[in-house]
Design a protein around this motif. Structure first.
Motif, PDB file in Angstrom:
ATOM      1  N   THR A 170      -4.184   1.802  -9.407  1.00  0.00           N
ATOM      2  CA  THR A 170      -2.924   2.177 -10.046  1.00  0.00           C
ATOM      3  C   THR A 170      -2.810   3.687 -10.134  1.00  0.00           C
ATOM      4  N   LEU A 171      -1.623   4.210  -9.805  1.00  0.00           N
ATOM      5  CA  LEU A 171      -1.320   5.631  -9.950  1.00  0.00           C
ATOM      6  C   LEU A 171      -0.362   5.821 -11.109  1.00  0.00           C
ATOM      7  N   THR A 172      -0.598   6.863 -11.921  1.00  0.00           N
ATOM      8  CA  THR A 172       0.332   7.224 -12.980  1.00  0.00           C
ATOM      9  C   THR A 172       0.731   8.684 -12.831  1.00  0.00           C
ATOM     10  N   ALA A 194       4.611   7.531 -19.019  1.00  0.00           N
ATOM     11  CA  ALA A 194       4.120   7.832 -17.670  1.00  0.00           C
ATOM     12  C   ALA A 194       4.730   6.861 -16.669  1.00  0.00           C
ATOM     13  N   GLY A 195       5.052   7.382 -15.491  1.00  0.00           N
ATOM     14  CA  GLY A 195       5.455   6.508 -14.401  1.00  0.00           C
ATOM     15  C   GLY A 195       4.237   5.841 -13.816  1.00  0.00           C
ATOM     16  N   LEU A 196       4.397   4.630 -13.329  1.00  0.00           N
ATOM     17  CA  LEU A 196       3.243   3.865 -12.862  1.00  0.00           C
ATOM     18  C   LEU A 196       3.581   3.178 -11.544  1.00  0.00           C
ATOM     19  N   LEU A 197       2.610   3.169 -10.620  1.00  0.00           N
ATOM     20  CA  LEU A 197       2.739   2.472  -9.342  1.00  0.00           C
ATOM     21  C   LEU A 197       1.459   1.689  -9.084  1.00  0.00           C
ATOM     22  N   SER A 198       1.570   0.378  -8.994  1.00  0.00           N
ATOM     23  CA  SER A 198       0.411  -0.469  -8.708  1.00  0.00           C
ATOM     24  C   SER A 198       0.290  -0.673  -7.205  1.00  0.00           C
ATOM     25  N   LEU A 199      -0.885  -0.386  -6.681  1.00  0.00           N
ATOM     26  CA  LEU A 199      -1.181  -0.584  -5.264  1.00  0.00           C
ATOM     27  C   LEU A 199      -2.318  -1.582  -5.131  1.00  0.00           C
ATOM     28  N   THR A 211       0.834  -1.204   0.000  1.00  0.00           N
ATOM     29  CA  THR A 211       0.000   0.000   0.000  1.00  0.00           C
ATOM     30  C   THR A 211       0.862   1.244   0.000  1.00  0.00           C
ATOM     31  N   SER A 212       2.150   1.111  -0.345  1.00  0.00           N
ATOM     32  CA  SER A 212       3.032   2.263  -0.392  1.00  0.00           C
ATOM     33  C   SER A 212       4.174   2.000  -1.349  1.00  0.00           C
ATOM     34  N   GLY A 213       4.840   3.057  -1.783  1.00  0.00           N
ATOM     35  CA  GLY A 213       5.985   2.913  -2.680  1.00  0.00           C
ATOM     36  C   GLY A 213       6.291   4.220  -3.382  1.00  0.00           C
ATOM     37  N   ALA A 224      -2.851  10.640 -12.088  1.00  0.00           N
ATOM     38  CA  ALA A 224      -4.123   9.964 -12.377  1.00  0.00           C
ATOM     39  C   ALA A 224      -4.244   8.722 -11.505  1.00  0.00           C
ATOM     40  N   TRP A 225      -5.469   8.459 -11.058  1.00  0.00           N
ATOM     41  CA  TRP A 225      -5.756   7.302 -10.208  1.00  0.00           C
ATOM     42  C   TRP A 225      -6.796   6.435 -10.881  1.00  0.00           C
ATOM     43  N   ARG A 226      -6.455   5.171 -11.060  1.00  0.00           N
ATOM     44  CA  ARG A 226      -7.388   4.214 -11.669  1.00  0.00           C
ATOM     45  C   ARG A 226      -7.680   3.123 -10.642  1.00  0.00           C
ATOM     46  N   PRO A 227      -8.823   3.224  -9.941  1.00  0.00           N
ATOM     47  CA  PRO A 227      -9.153   2.215  -8.932  1.00  0.00           C
ATOM     48  C   PRO A 227      -9.473   0.871  -9.573  1.00  0.00           C
TER      49      PRO A 227
END
Length: 488
Positions: free
Chosen positions: A362-364, A353-358, A328-330, A484-487
């Motif tokens: 996902t956040l970009t 785009a940078g991407l972080l999967s939680l 849940t963090s990074g 951007a946040w993609r739930p």
């Protein structure tokens, strides 16, 4: 707590007939008989001998008119199953005894209509035990906390016989004509405590007959110094903590690496025990964790299945149960700005785009450059309306991101954290209040991604609820950060 041995038999006799100091501010005082209750735990390790110990304790308690409770636990079976995260029979027996004592104390308090804090659990540890524990911890490797040995009081556990030796208590019982039970396993030097008692302490007393008195003074000094360092480390722990969930603790690795090693060791120990209370740490485990923290990467396997890992600039400590859960963090990487702006475009076409999967989505992140003659503030408002809050444009410079990119820290809401919500003209608001006002269920608040300028940086965006006023786009902005946040 009465096992039936000489020390605990003496404890029962003294509690019933003399004065004891139970560390309540009155010093040594007589304890009213109705305040006493005996607990005996039968570990079922020694067959008929264990059953005879149980009967002896029942009879001794009845002799002094004190109610007794007996708990029977198959410690060998429990250790073999590793239900307590440990296969060492001695360690499991200790955990079982104290768990039984705390449970009984809570039951007695409830029956009497008293708060749990009013109970005292008395154990029969002596000056001998204190010296033996010192040597045991020294053999296994320990810091000041372990070498301070057995404290006179820890929470509601009190040890009123620490100032007396085993020999003194045996003499007291002989003078009163009271027998006690002898555990035959006490002579088995395969057990560490017995080895220390018979092989090390006996030799040390030949050189110093007053060994117990001198070691008691040493342990008291170490205990006082340990209490002070624990206070300092607790403050550091709170400052370094970035995430604290069920079975999970995350610390700022860079700041931990820069901390004084005496404090860093304690902070690591606190983090591990918060994430996995049953984990029994040795000095070598703490040293190994600090090594990977200094290296900036790596992992360490810990007792009871716990794990410590340095990644994304943070030290993550997880219990066995928490290791399978999604992060849940990074760090959210922001790639560098693409080529120069086109003359006819309001915004340059974005690059990668940078991407972080939680766990929750996902956040970009990417950068956009504003072309000459554009109105950045109007662009940001239109973008927010178009994406209905799931994407925002922020001032990259205000977020600490330059044209060469950078990275942002993402984790859940922190206790006491505040932001200046966009549209409130610089007024601050607690993050917890923002989540409540947005009607986010309490069970889901820990999973709300909060984007920050760094591990210890200010809040930039609570996705997808609100951006921070200090990162808003103005007409002077030239490089914009799109989040951007993609739930799921």
């Amino acid at each position: 707590m009465v096992s039936g041995g000489a020390d605990s038999t003496a404890l029962l006799v003294l509690a019933a007939t003399a004065a004891l100091d139970i560390v309540d501010g009155r010093g040594e005082a007589v304890i009213a008989r109705e305040r006493l209750h005996v607990l005996h735990v039968n570990h079922q390790l020694r067959g008929i001998d264990a059953d005879e110990d149980e009967e002896f304790v029942r009879g001794l308690a009845a002799r002094y008119g004190i109610p007794a409770t007996v708990r029977r636990v198959d410690v060998a079976k429990l250790a073999a199953s590793a239900q307590l995260g440990d296969t060492n029979v001695e360690n499991v027996a200790r955990e079982v005894r104290y768990a039984a004592a705390n449970q009984l104390a809570n039951e007695l308090c409830a029956a009497a209509g008293l708060p749990r804090s009013s109970a005292r659990i008395l154990t029969a540890h002596t000056a001998n035990d204190r010296a033996e524990t010192f040597f045991m911890h020294a053999i296994k490797g320990s810091g000041a906390q372990g070498l301070s040995s057995i404290p006179r009081r820890r929470n509601r556990i009190v040890r009123p016989l620490l100032g007396r030796t085993h020999e003194q208590l045996c003499d007291l019982l002989r003078m009163r004509g009271i027998v006690w039970r002898e555990d035959a396993t006490n002579a088995d030097t395969r057990y560490l405590r017995n080895f220390v008692r018979h092989e090390i302490v006996s030799l040390a007393r030949q050189r110093n007959p007053r060994l117990f008195e001198s070691m008691a003074a040493t342990c008291d000094i170490l205990s006082d110094e340990d209490a002070y360092l624990t206070q300092v480390a607790s403050r550091a722990y709170r400052a370094l903590e970035r995430r604290h969930g069920q079975g999970l603790v995350a610390l700022d690795a860079a700041r931990l690496a820069a901390a004084d090693v005496a404090i860093a060791r304690r902070v690591v120990r606190m983090a591990v025990l918060d994430a996995c209370p049953q984990c029994r740490l040795d000095a070598r485990h703490v040293a190994r964790i600090l090594e990977v923290v200094a290296a900036g990467e790596g992992s360490v396997s810990l007792p009871a299945g716990a794990d410590a890992r340095v990644t994304y600039g943070a030290l993550f400590v997880r219990s066995r149960e928490a290791q399978g859960h999604a992060d849940t963090s990074g760090w959210l990487e922001v790639p560098r700005l693409p080529g120069p702006a086109g003359a006819s475009a309001s915004l340059v076409a974005p690059g990668a785009a940078g991407l972080l999967s939680l766990g929750a989505g996902t956040l970009t992140a990417r950068l956009r450059e504003v072309s000459a003659g554009s109105a950045p503030e109007s662009l940001a408002r239109a973008h927010a309306r178009e994406w209905d809050g799931l994407s925002v444009l922020l001032d990259a410079a205000a977020c600490g991101i330059g044209q060469l990119g950078g990275r942002l820290w993402v984790s859940g809401p922190e206790v006491g954290e505040v932001l200046c919500p966009l549209g409130m003209h610089g007024q601050s608001k607690k993050l917890s209040d923002l989540l409540i006002d947005a009607k986010v269920p309490a069970s889901e608040r820990a999973a709300v991604p909060v984007v920050r300028a760094g591990v210890s940086g200010p809040v930039l965006w609570v996705a997808p609820l609100r951006a921070d006023e200090r990162a808003r786009v103005t007409d002077a902005s030239r490089v914009l950060l799109e989040l951007a946040w993609r739930p799921k």
